[in-house]
Write an enzyme that holds these catalytic residues in place. Structure first.
Site, mmCIF file in Angstrom:
data_model
loop_
_atom_site.group_PDB
_atom_site.id
_atom_site.type_symbol
_atom_site.label_atom_id
_atom_site.label_comp_id
_atom_site.label_asym_id
_atom_site.label_seq_id
_atom_site.Cartn_x
_atom_site.Cartn_y
_atom_site.Cartn_z
ATOM 1 N N GLY A 1 0.838 -1.302 0.060
ATOM 2 C CA GLY A 1 -0.029 0.002 -0.055
ATOM 3 C C GLY A 1 0.831 1.309 -0.101
ATOM 4 O O GLY A 1 2.232 1.175 0.215
ATOM 5 N N CYS A 2 0.067 2.320 0.049
ATOM 6 C CA CYS A 2 1.034 3.637 -0.413
ATOM 7 C C CYS A 2 1.384 4.171 0.799
ATOM 8 O O CYS A 2 2.680 4.420 1.166
ATOM 9 C CB CYS A 2 -0.148 4.621 -0.944
ATOM 10 S SG CYS A 2 -1.485 4.741 -0.126
ATOM 11 N N TYR A 3 0.806 4.260 2.201
ATOM 12 C CA TYR A 3 1.145 4.579 3.325
ATOM 13 C C TYR A 3 2.402 3.545 3.731
ATOM 14 O O TYR A 3 3.559 4.041 4.146
ATOM 15 C CB TYR A 3 0.081 4.423 4.324
ATOM 16 C CG TYR A 3 -0.685 5.617 4.454
ATOM 17 C CD1 TYR A 3 -0.135 7.173 4.680
ATOM 18 C CD2 TYR A 3 -2.167 5.442 4.222
ATOM 19 C CE1 TYR A 3 -1.120 8.094 4.746
ATOM 20 C CE2 TYR A 3 -2.944 6.615 4.204
ATOM 21 C CZ TYR A 3 -2.328 7.900 4.294
ATOM 22 O OH TYR A 3 -3.485 8.967 4.437
#
Lengths: 348, 348, 348, 348
Positions: free
Chosen positions: A148-150
């Site tokens: 994921g991005c985070y």
């Protein structure tokens, strides 16, 4: 040329894949699917692609996708897991940008995503696609689960500290902020310009879906004998389109024996093409990575006290999603790791 | 009508004072000074004031200011301290929005502001103007030192926890973000729309001027026997004009004996006109306080672990500066505390 | 106190009515309806209203509404026309912010709004609510049709020129731009921050619904013998929340006999509380009217050629909708015209 | 590889040249000058260039620049004209992005730029660099004067209409809007985020420096016997960083004999690599060209009346400045016209 298929191309990670792959010297997108938009030229939906991409969306079809060398899933969670067994059976390799194969424990996945996992037997085959500490496994992978991005921004920021077991891993504080593309391209009131513009707020302070992924991945970095990473994670919504900024706070296990943190970070990432440690004292900015696959990182020790602060920025659609997916593809197929990704961020 | 003077009216806290005071039922601005703009109508500089404010800027002059009942300083640090002895000698009362009289230790002030304090003898007379725990002292004050914008948001968020000595006060983590008005109205490249727009970054991670003020004020809240508050404070710059958001992380001294935090916060602020504790689970948003003097707060205990998260939002120009200054004036002169401040935030 | 009802309070004109009316000295909102949100406190939806508005949304009900002195419709077009006969029969007066009663020709209305008008017999009773040239008629009106946001800005800009028949009325060019609140509060992809932010585009260049309203109203201003106004109108979408800017181009019928335009405009609006003619050479800015009911106007004659340029700005939710509606209410009930509207725009 | 020099590289057109040229397959920047920043690495100032550009700024020096195959001037007006004679004497070719050599009449230039032209004798040698109608002249040019950003968008929009003498050229109305990078990278209060953000306004309604350039260039397009183009030009400032949108209004000379405008535009630009005529009815958006060298255009004839509306969008830093400069370089040196410019716009 590597033949590429994209499942679910109407979202923002889909158009970002097309932006990058349409200029990739050794890959060519040959099929892009969307049930809702089947028959429509991709460039009608995303006018920046006019003159660059001539494809139309098609209905998803395993046989057609199976003829590709690699298939990217740019779908919401829950989609990839259902097509995966049939698709992998064709022999194609898969890079999944969704959350379906990131969490090793299907029970944990089910709890955070509110549905039973449709394909738990394939989870163990998935390689978690962070090149900075999984490069060798990615080379051989049939199925890569892109982070994921985070989690990407956070992992890169904590990697040098956790690998060396330098900080109190049970009380990590992660304060992060994301542009609104992180919420996808759906007509929700909360993400209207009139609601999310000119505003800043936390969300998910009580618990965000990226939490189990973050904790699992941080634990994977830790040497044996470390206390398992536990994080307090508060994401915030920025009045911006692209960009993630993570500010991570970790307390030194022993402030007196800390190594030179700047040197530690610089050495750890010296050979990484997409991690840039900023000079001491310089703060990274989200705009310095807009549209690029770079992660820029700084480390501080305020007032020489025992709390270490790590700042890391990425473009959530690039290094946080589609760029990292292309980087994984490059590794899987033995290409130059920066093929198609040698892009200067758009600044100003 | 209370006669009001404003010194240094060309900055953003100056125009915000005029916005609020021009509609105040019991106060009237009679003089507003600016060396640079003397002779110019205020409404030429700030066209929103056309039809509301007829004053022209004048040269600062102690005699004229001394005829006011109260004088606000909306100046950069270093200005108020030089005029203060002569001005207080006239008998007028003073509300200083600058940093000059916030820090009790002139050595500490000098270190963070890079200059010797010009009037250390008056520091002890200054009352630090946070009504929520200084209301009685403010009533009698001749000189009120209004708190900074970050310190206001942070103090209100931590007040219930520190007063009750519930958290590890030596390791407080404060991650905060501000709109660009916090940097004032000066032509600096870093704050151009083209530089600060569409961007997010931390700044001052190595040490920000508000740090000593924050630590001093938090210690003032603590009961005897507490360990003195020590904070790691990382401010960030938002691509927005107004608004501060503070996310504070504090570890419970004893997670097993924590009281109901929602109830604790609601009770503490039940009688406060400008602090609003949000319902459990709701995150405050900066836009919900834009142009208003309200501070909205939420408290969370993620995953029921021992780290407590407090979210607080204010408008940095209103509760973070000029609104709080007017609130202090109302208290000093025995007016209704919300006189001139009964404003609905501008949303959307 | 005037008892006020609001039908359809969940949209942006609804919350703006509440912002203004909650501080109105002589009016009180006693009922606010919404089918979708019935039972929900208004302040749960719009947190800026916490502490200012205690009402809950209720189901719309003619009997209850009929007990009000005045009812505002803040509904999409097509709603007010169906409730209107029953509601007017109760004797209450109505201020309709929607498009239902603006166009005198029901055929024309049907063509632009793609539906048959449900109540053509009442159209002739509606007074078009632009105080600046309809003040006397508004005083007596049972039903006021508030003008659209674009039409308001445009009419005020052209009023002095058309009343005096100074320009070629058959070839008026109107280039206007609006913040995204003009599109309402619905979850449409096109108005996401990620789509409408950091972007500028025209829309409706082939024909916008406000066109017939604009042409009808401009013709109403023209003296007998003038050639009926005909406009080319191109609206644009700004990456902003509030604000309308209209740039109007009109060719002088006789450039040699033009009066002093600055003086013409100043004189025409000298007694208008909500129209402000800027000094010669100054351009109005949308931010100078944000949250206020003011329209600011400038007039230029570039290079002293025969094309006149008029610039006018309003806040589309205030003077362009809810503020003007309150102004109409004040006129209808004999109150001070600026009651509840004496607000300084929020700048910066 | 073509050796490139850049004079004045600290502004936004400088960094944009570096973004494009650092990835150009056949050109290499070997020197970049800045008096103010001499000695500083370029990537310290523009962190997006870290890892892509290793140069340091140097003092401008004709001998060093003269060793380049081509020198770009990315300087404010008034600089290039002074260095030009010496530089051209070295035999290098020059592409000037500033306004110094755009206007053929030095008296006219002096009037609009408030200074005497320092090198009037070289003006006649300059080729005005709009490839779409000057391609052949550019090939041979020693000195190319790149057009301004507004003029580029406007010329491309009007080219098909003026070449065919279809419209009343004496009364062209041009309403345009630009992102704030158009104002450069200087610390002016008016362009702070806090001033230019969340705002929209016209400027220069009384006369803008691009007016004489626009009129001269439009006249150059007109066939013999046409009435010389005369424009009313009103620019506006957008709360955005990049992008220009021009909305042009032109009255048909004879509405009855107008050709199919869509076909006219499509045919005129069929072979142009950087002009894209949108399908009928589609409005171009600034975001669809962000970071790309493309100009996208639409043409409308509202209500089939006699006023034609042309919409054109460019990125002011790319097709409006540095991208067009590189396009000119490619033409001058016989390279593929899109070398280094085959970039997909960054959307979202």
């Amino acid at each position: 040329m590597i033949k590429v298929g994209i499942v679910g191309g109407t979202g923002y990670t889909g158009v970002e894949l097309l932006r990058l792959l349409s200029k990739h010297p050794e890959a060519e997108v040959v099929v892009i699917t969307s049930r809702a938009e089947a028959g429509i030229p991709v460039a009608d939906l995303y006018t920046n692609l006019r003159g660059h991409v001539d494809l139309c969306f098609t209905e998803p079809d395993v046989a057609t996708l199976g003829e590709c060398d690699v298939v990217f899933f740019a779908t919401p969670h829950g989609v990839a897991q259902n097509l995966m067994p049939a698709l992998l059976a064709t022999g194609t390799r898969v890079i999944d940008l969704s959350a379906d194969f990131r969490i090793r424990d299907p029970e944990l996945w089910a709890r955070w995503y509110n549905q039973t996992h449709g394909c738990p037997e394939l989870i163990s085959q998935a390689v978690y696609g962070v090149p900075e500490y999984q490069r060798e496994a990615i080379k051989q992978a049939r199925l890569v689960a892109c982070p994921g991005c985070y989690p990407t921004a956070i992992q890169l920021g904590l990697l040098p500290l956790l690998e060396q077991n330098l900080v109190d891993s049970e009380h990590l504080i992660i304060d992060a902020a994301s542009g609104a593309t992180g919420a996808g391209r759906q007509g929700k009131v909360d993400f209207l310009l009139t609601e999310a513009g000119d505003n800043f707020k936390a969300y998910g302070a009580g618990g965000h879906r990226h939490l189990p992924e973050i904790e699992q991945s941080l634990r994977d970095m830790q040497p044996a004998g470390s206390k398992p990473a536990q994080v307090t994670f508060v994401p915030h919504l920025l009045p911006m389109i692209r960009g993630i900024h993570a500010t991570t706070y970790a307390r030194a296990l022993d402030a007196n024996t800390l190594p030179d943190l700047q040197a530690l970070f610089e050495e750890r990432f010296a050979d990484e093409p997409f991690v840039d440690v900023m000079p001491a004292g310089v703060h990274p900015q989200t705009r310095s990575v807009k549209g690029s696959n770079m992660c820029r990182i700084s480390v501080f020790q305020p007032q020489q006290r025992d709390t270490i602060v790590v700042l890391s920025v990425i473009d959530n659609l690039t290094k946080g999603a589609s760029g990292q997916a292309v980087q994984n593809m490059n590794i899987m197929f033995g290409l130059a790791e920066n093929a198609g990704l040698d892009v200067v961020a758009l600044l100003p």
